[in-house]
Design a protein around this motif. Sequence first.
Motif, PDB file in Angstrom:
ATOM      1  N   GLU A  42       0.807  -1.224   0.000  1.00 57.06           N
ATOM      2  CA  GLU A  42       0.000   0.000   0.000  1.00 57.06           C
ATOM      3  C   GLU A  42       0.839   1.273   0.000  1.00 57.06           C
ATOM      4  O   GLU A  42       0.288   2.376  -0.119  1.00 57.06           O
ATOM      5  CB  GLU A  42      -0.911   0.030   1.222  1.00 57.06           C
ATOM      6  CG  GLU A  42      -2.126  -0.836   1.068  1.00 57.06           C
ATOM      7  CD  GLU A  42      -3.078  -0.652   2.230  1.00 57.06           C
ATOM      8  OE1 GLU A  42      -4.252  -0.375   1.974  1.00 57.06           O
ATOM      9  OE2 GLU A  42      -2.631  -0.779   3.388  1.00 57.06           O
ATOM     10  N   ALA A  43       2.150   1.138   0.213  1.00 61.83           N
ATOM     11  CA  ALA A  43       3.010   2.317   0.212  1.00 61.83           C
ATOM     12  C   ALA A  43       4.349   1.945  -0.400  1.00 61.83           C
ATOM     13  O   ALA A  43       4.634   0.769  -0.638  1.00 61.83           O
ATOM     14  CB  ALA A  43       3.187   2.836   1.638  1.00 61.83           C
ATOM     15  N   PHE A  44       5.175   2.927  -0.671  1.00 61.25           N
ATOM     16  CA  PHE A  44       6.494   2.671  -1.255  1.00 61.25           C
ATOM     17  C   PHE A  44       7.417   2.026  -0.220  1.00 61.25           C
ATOM     18  O   PHE A  44       7.402   2.382   0.959  1.00 61.25           O
ATOM     19  CB  PHE A  44       7.113   3.975  -1.741  1.00 61.25           C
ATOM     20  CG  PHE A  44       6.622   4.399  -3.101  1.00 61.25           C
ATOM     21  CD1 PHE A  44       7.050   3.731  -4.243  1.00 61.25           C
ATOM     22  CD2 PHE A  44       5.727   5.444  -3.243  1.00 61.25           C
ATOM     23  CE1 PHE A  44       6.608   4.109  -5.501  1.00 61.25           C
ATOM     24  CE2 PHE A  44       5.277   5.838  -4.495  1.00 61.25           C
ATOM     25  CZ  PHE A  44       5.718   5.166  -5.632  1.00 61.25           C
ATOM     26  N   GLY A  45       8.256   1.097  -0.716  1.00 65.16           N
ATOM     27  CA  GLY A  45       9.279   0.492   0.120  1.00 65.16           C
ATOM     28  C   GLY A  45       8.679  -0.161   1.351  1.00 65.16           C
ATOM     29  O   GLY A  45       7.599  -0.768   1.292  1.00 65.16           O
ATOM     30  N   THR A  46       9.400  -0.022   2.482  1.00 61.25           N
ATOM     31  CA  THR A  46       8.938  -0.653   3.720  1.00 61.25           C
ATOM     32  C   THR A  46       7.984   0.239   4.514  1.00 61.25           C
ATOM     33  O   THR A  46       7.597  -0.101   5.622  1.00 61.25           O
ATOM     34  CB  THR A  46      10.144  -1.015   4.614  1.00 61.25           C
ATOM     35  OG1 THR A  46      10.938   0.177   4.782  1.00 61.25           O
ATOM     36  CG2 THR A  46      11.002  -2.101   3.999  1.00 61.25           C
ATOM     37  N   GLU A  47       7.621   1.365   3.931  1.00 56.69           N
ATOM     38  CA  GLU A  47       6.802   2.321   4.685  1.00 56.69           C
ATOM     39  C   GLU A  47       5.453   1.747   5.103  1.00 56.69           C
ATOM     40  O   GLU A  47       4.980   1.984   6.214  1.00 56.69           O
ATOM     41  CB  GLU A  47       6.579   3.595   3.845  1.00 56.69           C
ATOM     42  CG  GLU A  47       7.859   4.407   3.661  1.00 56.69           C
ATOM     43  CD  GLU A  47       7.761   5.433   2.532  1.00 56.69           C
ATOM     44  OE1 GLU A  47       6.648   5.655   2.010  1.00 56.69           O
ATOM     45  OE2 GLU A  47       8.812   6.007   2.175  1.00 56.69           O
ATOM     46  N   GLY A  48       4.848   0.986   4.228  1.00 58.80           N
ATOM     47  CA  GLY A  48       3.527   0.431   4.524  1.00 58.80           C
ATOM     48  C   GLY A  48       3.574  -0.602   5.637  1.00 58.80           C
ATOM     49  O   GLY A  48       2.784  -0.538   6.584  1.00 58.80           O
ATOM     50  N   ILE A  49       4.519  -1.532   5.538  1.00 53.89           N
ATOM     51  CA  ILE A  49       4.581  -2.584   6.555  1.00 53.89           C
ATOM     52  C   ILE A  49       5.070  -1.998   7.877  1.00 53.89           C
ATOM     53  O   ILE A  49       4.637  -2.422   8.958  1.00 53.89           O
ATOM     54  CB  ILE A  49       5.432  -3.793   6.083  1.00 53.89           C
ATOM     55  CG1 ILE A  49       5.341  -4.962   7.060  1.00 53.89           C
ATOM     56  CG2 ILE A  49       6.878  -3.426   5.828  1.00 53.89           C
ATOM     57  CD1 ILE A  49       3.987  -5.612   7.135  1.00 53.89           C
ATOM     58  N   ALA A  50       5.945  -1.006   7.815  1.00 51.29           N
ATOM     59  CA  ALA A  50       6.448  -0.397   9.053  1.00 51.29           C
ATOM     60  C   ALA A  50       5.334   0.357   9.781  1.00 51.29           C
ATOM     61  O   ALA A  50       5.320   0.436  11.008  1.00 51.29           O
ATOM     62  CB  ALA A  50       7.609   0.551   8.738  1.00 51.29           C
ATOM     63  N   ALA A  51       4.395   0.898   9.027  1.00 48.82           N
ATOM     64  CA  ALA A  51       3.348   1.732   9.642  1.00 48.82           C
ATOM     65  C   ALA A  51       2.160   0.922  10.148  1.00 48.82           C
ATOM     66  O   ALA A  51       1.296   1.460  10.843  1.00 48.82           O
ATOM     67  CB  ALA A  51       2.864   2.766   8.620  1.00 48.82           C
ATOM     68  N   ALA A  52       2.097  -0.375   9.816  1.00 45.70           N
ATOM     69  CA  ALA A  52       0.914  -1.166  10.199  1.00 45.70           C
ATOM     70  C   ALA A  52       0.921  -1.455  11.697  1.00 45.70           C
ATOM     71  O   ALA A  52       1.788  -2.163  12.192  1.00 45.70           O
ATOM     72  CB  ALA A  52       0.895  -2.473   9.402  1.00 45.70           C
ATOM     73  N   SER A  53      -0.043  -0.916  12.403  1.00 40.65           N
ATOM     74  CA  SER A  53      -0.118  -1.127  13.852  1.00 40.65           C
ATOM     75  C   SER A  53      -0.705  -2.494  14.148  1.00 40.65           C
ATOM     76  O   SER A  53      -1.332  -3.125  13.292  1.00 40.65           O
ATOM     77  CB  SER A  53      -1.000  -0.059  14.481  1.00 40.65           C
ATOM     78  OG  SER A  53      -2.347  -0.251  14.071  1.00 40.65           O
TER      79      SER A  53
END
Lengths: 300, 300
Positions: free
Chosen positions: B272-283
Amino acid sequence: MKVLVVGSVAFDDIESPSGTREGLLGGSASYFSLAASGFTPVDLVAPVGEDFPLDLVAPWKERGIDTAGLEVVPGGKTFRWSGRYRGEMNAAETIRTELNVLGTFRPKIPPALRTPDLLFLANTHPATQTSVLDQVKRPRFVLADTMNLWIETERDALLRLLKSVDGLLLNEEEARMLSGERNLIAAGKRILDLGPRAVVVKKGEHGSFLFSAYEFFALPAYPLVRVVDPTGAGDSFAGGLMGSLASGGAASLGALRRAMVHGTVSASFAVEAFGTEGIAAASAKAREARYQEFLQFVSI
Amino acid sequence: MKVLVVGSVAFDDIESPSGTREGLLGGSASYFSLAASGFTPVDLVAPVGEDFPLDLVAPWKERGIDTAGLEVVPGGKTFRWSGRYRGEMNAAETIRTELNVLGTFRPKIPPALRTPDLLFLANTHPATQTSVLDQVKRPRFVLADTMNLWIETERDALLRLLKSVDGLLLNEEEARMLSGERNLIAAGKRILDLGPRAVVVKKGEHGSFLFSAYEFFALPAYPLVRVVDPTGAGDSFAGGLMGSLASGGAASLGALRRAMVHGTVSASFAVEAFGTEGIAAASAKAREARYQEFLQFVSI
């Protein structure tokens, strides 16, 4: 509940990695009826030519398929389609289409068939599909199929039809084409805005999606080690789905989910043999066993 | 349970219909760790160059990712991959690969990390993957990833590896290539004969299959209206899967099914986002909500 299908009866010539077969009994109404008749009696309306040997469909009576609506067109020739499947068999390559009697088909629904509970409008010109709707008392659930040709060339007629049907059945490419959305999830949602309260997207070996205003539902295909002939998979899916709805009594969302599993199972039998041989040979016992097995494949 | 991943940390340059981004934090070990750390502490072994700013991964400590195994190669440059996604974004088009420190990486597992309960061998040369296995006390569950390159050029080394792992993760094309079977179901079954007791086939937007000696299991992908960057979906899937197994305590078949749902959910956040940003932001809350939502999408 009474199920009516208006579609085609055809002769198909098929080339697949499993072999070549000519003059197979085919057509949307054939596949649909054979699949749905596993659940409920079916009425069929379709045109054939004078070349069509009616004894081909005589055994259908025992299955509860009423072929009184089979219209033999004087001097006409039966619709014939020749196609080829290669490689991963995801798409048919059309070698030749002879529309014959299908090209001038203006279905007249016999009076006895004008009060179906469920109606399947197999793929034809959307104006023809609308004309069928105009001839019947409003069914409880109307499912329509369509194809890329009508989406491209008869969009207005198709959009009019979509305002009058409950469900639309189409494949991935068609869903993208109709909606203008590349993302399939966005496409399904967009098509809901065009009228149908249920949009079923067939994805072949990748299963199917159901979009409705209230929910999303996804199923894989039944896992087959060998696919012989994918022709008729979609119409068999529709037959299993509508047959299941008819035997269940209502088109609730829960019933639609189970109906899609039955559609999936019907499609799996259809593609295991050439033409309608696979779906015709599937016994009630075999269908139930595969239904239960499938539930295991997807339960978490 | 302790989870160890041996793989890559990279800089990625990505072009997608959503835009262009350069120098994104990427690599298999990054995606995996960020996904798995939602469930359990993770140890990571991967090489980076002297150009790698270690403060990029400093925040990972708070998430339970131990980066002590990050090996800074003197005079080396960090692995860099440039890729492009177009249209339906089903496959990446590689623009440039600079292996840099990854090209000469011979992982040395630090003594403190040699007793993992679960081990993910991210995609590298199969002989390198085997060398990792040789350095650790036999974990409860070893999952290996691979790619078309090794299937084509290092088949013998890969076949040796497959005799020592519990699970193999690969995509559709790789499964067909490795097995020599065009039919994906036949392919999955054939690969089981090569050693792994679980074969997970990733099908991108079409979901995933699990093959084991005892059962077949299929899941759709999480339905996303918009995919920004598919990079790392497979490693995030692996991270969610292994994290879930670690937190559940065992790799039973039931646990594997639930773990695959967690993998599916992790992959959905990643893309859902570029790079690791999406997985890093998933709470944790967002992940649990999507897990429950997904169960609804597939329940019959």
